[in-house]
Enzyme design. Structure first.
Site, mmCIF file in Angstrom:
data_model
loop_
_atom_site.group_PDB
_atom_site.id
_atom_site.type_symbol
_atom_site.label_atom_id
_atom_site.label_comp_id
_atom_site.label_asym_id
_atom_site.label_seq_id
_atom_site.Cartn_x
_atom_site.Cartn_y
_atom_site.Cartn_z
ATOM 1 N N HIS A 17 0.834 -1.191 0.000
ATOM 2 C CA HIS A 17 0.000 0.000 0.000
ATOM 3 C C HIS A 17 0.877 1.253 0.000
ATOM 4 O O HIS A 17 2.099 1.153 0.144
ATOM 5 C CB HIS A 17 -0.948 0.008 1.216
ATOM 6 C CG HIS A 17 -0.265 0.017 2.531
ATOM 7 N ND1 HIS A 17 -0.214 -1.085 3.360
ATOM 8 C CD2 HIS A 17 0.413 0.989 3.184
ATOM 9 C CE1 HIS A 17 0.451 -0.782 4.453
ATOM 10 N NE2 HIS A 17 0.859 0.472 4.371
HETATM 11 P P1 TYD Z 1 -2.053 -2.596 7.377
HETATM 12 O O1 TYD Z 1 -1.555 -1.205 7.491
HETATM 13 O O2 TYD Z 1 -2.743 -2.987 6.115
HETATM 14 O O3 TYD Z 1 -0.831 -3.605 7.657
HETATM 15 P P2 TYD Z 1 0.216 -4.267 6.667
HETATM 16 O O4 TYD Z 1 0.492 -3.294 5.580
HETATM 17 O O5 TYD Z 1 1.406 -4.534 7.529
HETATM 18 O O6 TYD Z 1 -0.372 -5.542 6.163
HETATM 19 O O7 TYD Z 1 -2.980 -2.899 8.624
HETATM 20 C C1 TYD Z 1 -3.512 -4.187 8.887
HETATM 21 C C2 TYD Z 1 -4.810 -4.028 9.644
HETATM 22 O O8 TYD Z 1 -4.589 -3.414 10.911
HETATM 23 C C3 TYD Z 1 -5.829 -3.166 8.923
HETATM 24 O O9 TYD Z 1 -7.107 -3.777 9.115
HETATM 25 C C4 TYD Z 1 -5.819 -1.858 9.648
HETATM 26 C C5 TYD Z 1 -5.356 -2.220 11.040
HETATM 27 N N1 TYD Z 1 -4.532 -1.178 11.674
HETATM 28 C C6 TYD Z 1 -5.036 -0.442 12.723
HETATM 29 O O10 TYD Z 1 -6.198 -0.615 13.150
HETATM 30 N N2 TYD Z 1 -4.238 0.496 13.309
HETATM 31 C C7 TYD Z 1 -2.961 0.743 12.888
HETATM 32 O O11 TYD Z 1 -2.261 1.618 13.461
HETATM 33 C C8 TYD Z 1 -2.465 -0.021 11.775
HETATM 34 C C9 TYD Z 1 -1.077 0.206 11.263
HETATM 35 C C10 TYD Z 1 -3.282 -0.976 11.214
#
Ligand code: TYD
Length: 137
Positions: A52
């Site tokens: 992302h």
């Molecule tokens: P995401 O940023 O997509 O993680 P990655 O890129 O490492 O796979 O986040 C994963 C999930 O966690 C998504 O449902 C959003 C949630 N999230 C939060 O609720 N708070 C946060 O601070 C972060 C970073 C993610």
């Protein structure tokens, strides 16, 4: 904002035979005010995360333990960083697509972030990210 605005930041390290110490004094060491800290752990060895970009969020990504790779992509150029030192952080500016992979088992990825979590700030679709960066060329 391009991948050339992203860089490894060398954090202070107090070396000691009894164990090393690193500290981060907010804007003394990183180019934004920290509003949030989160960490990834229990990632299966060889695992992948990310995929992302953020519209406004700035981040510093640190391998607190173990190692992993981060591929940064501004839509024109890509660069792969290998993080494996807890006194190095990778500064990632806004509008950069990132993928994290090659996690060693037991690794911990800590992220310091310039804002609280906000799903509106994400591009999760690469084509949408590219349109936002470069228009519908
Ligand atoms: P995401 O940023 O997509 O993680 P990655 O890129 O490492 O796979 O986040 C994963 C999930 O966690 C998504 O449902 C959003 C949630 N999230 C939060 O609720 N708070 C946060 O601070 C972060 C970073 C993610």
């Amino acid at each position: 904002m391009s991948i050339s605005d992203c860089k490894i930041i060398d954090l202070p390290k107090i070396a000691n035979p009894q164990g090393n110490l690193t500290f981060i004094e907010g804007e003394n060491h990183i180019p934004f005010e920290i509003q949030r800290v989160y960490y990834l752990y229990d990632v299966p060895g060889g695992g992948e995360r990310g995929g992302h970009a953020h519209k406004e969020l700035q981040q510093l990504i640190i391998a607190m333990s173990g190692s992993f790779d981060i591929v940064l992509d501004d839509g024109k150029d890509k660069i792969r960083y290998h993080l494996n030192r807890s006194y190095n952080g990778l500064y990632v500016c806004p509008m950069i697509w990132r993928e994290l992979d090659n996690f060693s088992s037991g690794s911990v990825c800590m992220v310091l972030a310039s804002n609280r979590y906000d799903e509106i700030d994400y591009y999760r679709d690469y084509a949408e990210f590219m349109r936002a960066r470069w228009g519908a060329e």
